[in-house]
Write a protein that holds these residues in place. Structure first.
Motif, PDB file in Angstrom:
ATOM      1  N   VAL A 253      36.057  38.704  30.701  1.00 32.24           N
ATOM      2  CA  VAL A 253      37.265  38.789  29.877  1.00 32.24           C
ATOM      3  C   VAL A 253      37.355  40.171  29.216  1.00 32.24           C
ATOM      4  O   VAL A 253      38.416  40.796  29.191  1.00 32.24           O
TER       5      VAL A 253
ATOM      6  N   CYS B  53      38.225  42.852  31.666  1.00 24.84           N
ATOM      7  CA  CYS B  53      39.632  42.739  32.082  1.00 24.84           C
ATOM      8  C   CYS B  53      40.578  43.158  30.953  1.00 24.84           C
ATOM      9  O   CYS B  53      41.435  44.014  31.138  1.00 24.84           O
TER      10      CYS B  53
ATOM     11  N   SER C 201      40.553  46.174  37.055  1.00 29.53           N
ATOM     12  CA  SER C 201      41.146  45.201  37.977  1.00 29.53           C
ATOM     13  C   SER C 201      40.067  44.175  38.344  1.00 29.53           C
ATOM     14  O   SER C 201      38.874  44.406  38.112  1.00 29.53           O
ATOM     15  N   TYR C 202      40.476  43.064  38.947  1.00 32.96           N
ATOM     16  CA  TYR C 202      39.502  42.039  39.343  1.00 32.96           C
ATOM     17  C   TYR C 202      38.491  42.627  40.340  1.00 32.96           C
ATOM     18  O   TYR C 202      37.314  42.301  40.306  1.00 32.96           O
ATOM     19  N   GLU C 203      38.997  43.480  41.206  1.00 31.70           N
ATOM     20  CA  GLU C 203      38.112  44.076  42.217  1.00 31.70           C
ATOM     21  C   GLU C 203      37.046  44.958  41.548  1.00 31.70           C
ATOM     22  O   GLU C 203      35.864  44.919  41.915  1.00 31.70           O
TER      23      GLU C 203
ATOM     24  N   GLY D  68      36.570  35.862  43.677  1.00 32.49           N
ATOM     25  CA  GLY D  68      36.895  34.471  43.325  1.00 32.49           C
ATOM     26  C   GLY D  68      36.133  34.029  42.083  1.00 32.49           C
ATOM     27  O   GLY D  68      36.668  33.313  41.228  1.00 32.49           O
TER      28      GLY D  68
ATOM     29  N   ARG E 281      37.690  35.716  39.063  1.00 31.63           N
ATOM     30  CA  ARG E 281      38.950  35.041  38.729  1.00 31.63           C
ATOM     31  C   ARG E 281      38.677  33.754  37.941  1.00 31.63           C
ATOM     32  O   ARG E 281      39.321  33.479  36.934  1.00 31.63           O
ATOM     33  N   SER E 282      37.697  33.010  38.405  1.00 30.16           N
ATOM     34  CA  SER E 282      37.349  31.756  37.748  1.00 30.16           C
ATOM     35  C   SER E 282      36.796  31.998  36.339  1.00 30.16           C
ATOM     36  O   SER E 282      37.158  31.302  35.389  1.00 30.16           O
TER      37      SER E 282
ATOM     38  N   ILE F 176      37.325  34.577  34.331  1.00 27.73           N
ATOM     39  CA  ILE F 176      38.379  35.036  33.418  1.00 27.73           C
ATOM     40  C   ILE F 176      39.239  33.850  32.985  1.00 27.73           C
ATOM     41  O   ILE F 176      39.548  33.671  31.805  1.00 27.73           O
ATOM     42  N   HIS F 177      39.578  33.019  33.954  1.00 26.02           N
ATOM     43  CA  HIS F 177      40.437  31.870  33.656  1.00 26.02           C
ATOM     44  C   HIS F 177      39.752  30.911  32.679  1.00 26.02           C
ATOM     45  O   HIS F 177      40.340  30.515  31.669  1.00 26.02           O
TER      46      HIS F 177
ATOM     47  N   ARG G 190      39.456  32.417  29.184  1.00 23.25           N
ATOM     48  CA  ARG G 190      40.698  32.385  28.413  1.00 23.25           C
ATOM     49  C   ARG G 190      41.004  30.973  27.917  1.00 23.25           C
ATOM     50  O   ARG G 190      41.518  30.790  26.811  1.00 23.25           O
ATOM     51  N   LYS G 191      40.707  29.976  28.758  1.00 23.97           N
ATOM     52  CA  LYS G 191      40.959  28.598  28.326  1.00 23.97           C
ATOM     53  C   LYS G 191      40.081  28.261  27.116  1.00 23.97           C
ATOM     54  O   LYS G 191      40.525  27.618  26.168  1.00 23.97           O
TER      55      LYS G 191
END
Lengths: 167, 138
Positions: free
Chosen positions: A127, A130, A136-138, A149, A152-153, A155-156, A159-160
């Motif tokens: 987080v 980012c 970037s994610y890369e 992947g 991405r998971s 970060i998601h 944030r939740k």
């Protein structure tokens, strides 16, 4: 060197020093640890810059930063001020902060900073890379040596958790 | 499409492929739960992004480089340049009027010369295919 990569340690320090310090601060929540870490990263950059091979300079730099952070936390394990990745669940959020920490947290979004510190290390790291550093994610995937992947998971989910902690 | 789940954060960050992005857009148009989740994620992201940028303690990192100070050209240099320009214009006038093509060639030559001098990969005299066409000459 890849195109646009800094050619000297001084240039790296000038260009990235503030970003590294902010990354370190948001990860540790402590100005002293952040300063120590920034210094350590710049030392490693100084030693490693000659051996840098063309590629993503940001990936290289943030990988060094991340490794320095993990090493630094391990080194301070006997007097921990920052949770180790595998110790996050045992974080004592109620421990009394240092006076300098209190001073620094005034007006700096201390509730958000505290929420960040309560995230599992892997989530917090992604987080911060980012949303504070702006990678970037890369680039994050390169820095933390994980597939996109997974980034991405993390970060998601980070944030939740932040949303729950802040509401 | 089933609920996008963790694709929502990537959607927010512009990290999806155009096809994935469109799919999530279509889903959001029909799913209130995901729209609410997206708004929550956006708030969490905005909170972290709202953290102020901290200045490192003095002496920890070198200060960013200041842009170079533009020196004013001394008056005598400007006067000398004006004199040379006037002389050049005079000589040109004596040499007779130049055609539009000659003027255009000079412009291209100037551009071309500037580019070769800036690009270390281009050797003098090397043919560069990207030279613009000369108006109407082809």
């Amino acid at each position: 060197m890849s195109e646009g990569a800094p050619t000297s340690w001084e240039e790296v320090a000038r260009t990235y020093g503030r970003k590294i310090y902010n990354f370190a601060y948001r990860l540790t929540g402590n100005p002293d640890d952040a300063a120590d870490l920034t210094q350590e990263v710049l030392l490693r950059v100084r030693k490693g810059l000659a051996g840098y091979r063309p590629g993503s300079f940001d990936g290289w730099l943030w990988r060094i930063t991340r490794n320095a952070f993990i090493d630094e936390v391990r080194r301070k394990k006997r007097r921990p001020t920052v949770p180790l990745p595998d110790e996050v669940d045992r974080l004592d959020a109620g421990s009394a902060p240092e006076p300098s920490e209190v001073l620094a947290s005034v007006r700096l979004g201390d509730d958000i900073q505290q929420a960040l510190l309560e995230l599992p290390y892997e989530f917090r790291e992604c987080v911060v890379l980012c949303d504070v550093v702006g990678l970037s994610y890369e680039e994050i995937a390169g820095a933390v040596a994980a597939p996109i992947g997974t980034v991405r998971s993390r970060i998601h989910r980070g944030r939740k958790m932040l949303k729950e902690l802040l509401s | 499409m089933s609920h996008p789940g963790e694709l929502l954060s990537a959607f927010l960050d512009g990290e999806l492929s155009p096809a994935e992005h469109r799919k999530v857009m279509r889903h959001l148009a029909a799913c209130e739960a995901c729209t609410t989740e997206l708004a929550d994620l956006q708030r969490a992201r905005a909170a972290v992004r709202s953290l102020i940028v901290l200045e490192p303690p003095p002496g920890l990192v070198p200060a960013p480089e200041r842009p170079p100070i533009r020196r004013r050209v001394p008056v005598w240099v400007a006067a000398a340049a004006a004199a040379v320009l006037a002389l050049f214009i005079g000589v040109s006038a004596i040499a007779g009027p130049r055609t539009a093509l000659e003027v255009r060639l000079d412009e291209i030559s100037t551009q071309y010369g500037a580019r070769t001098s800036l690009d270390p990969n281009v050797t003098p005299g090397q043919v560069i295919p990207a030279i613009p066409s000369i108006g109407g000459a082809e």
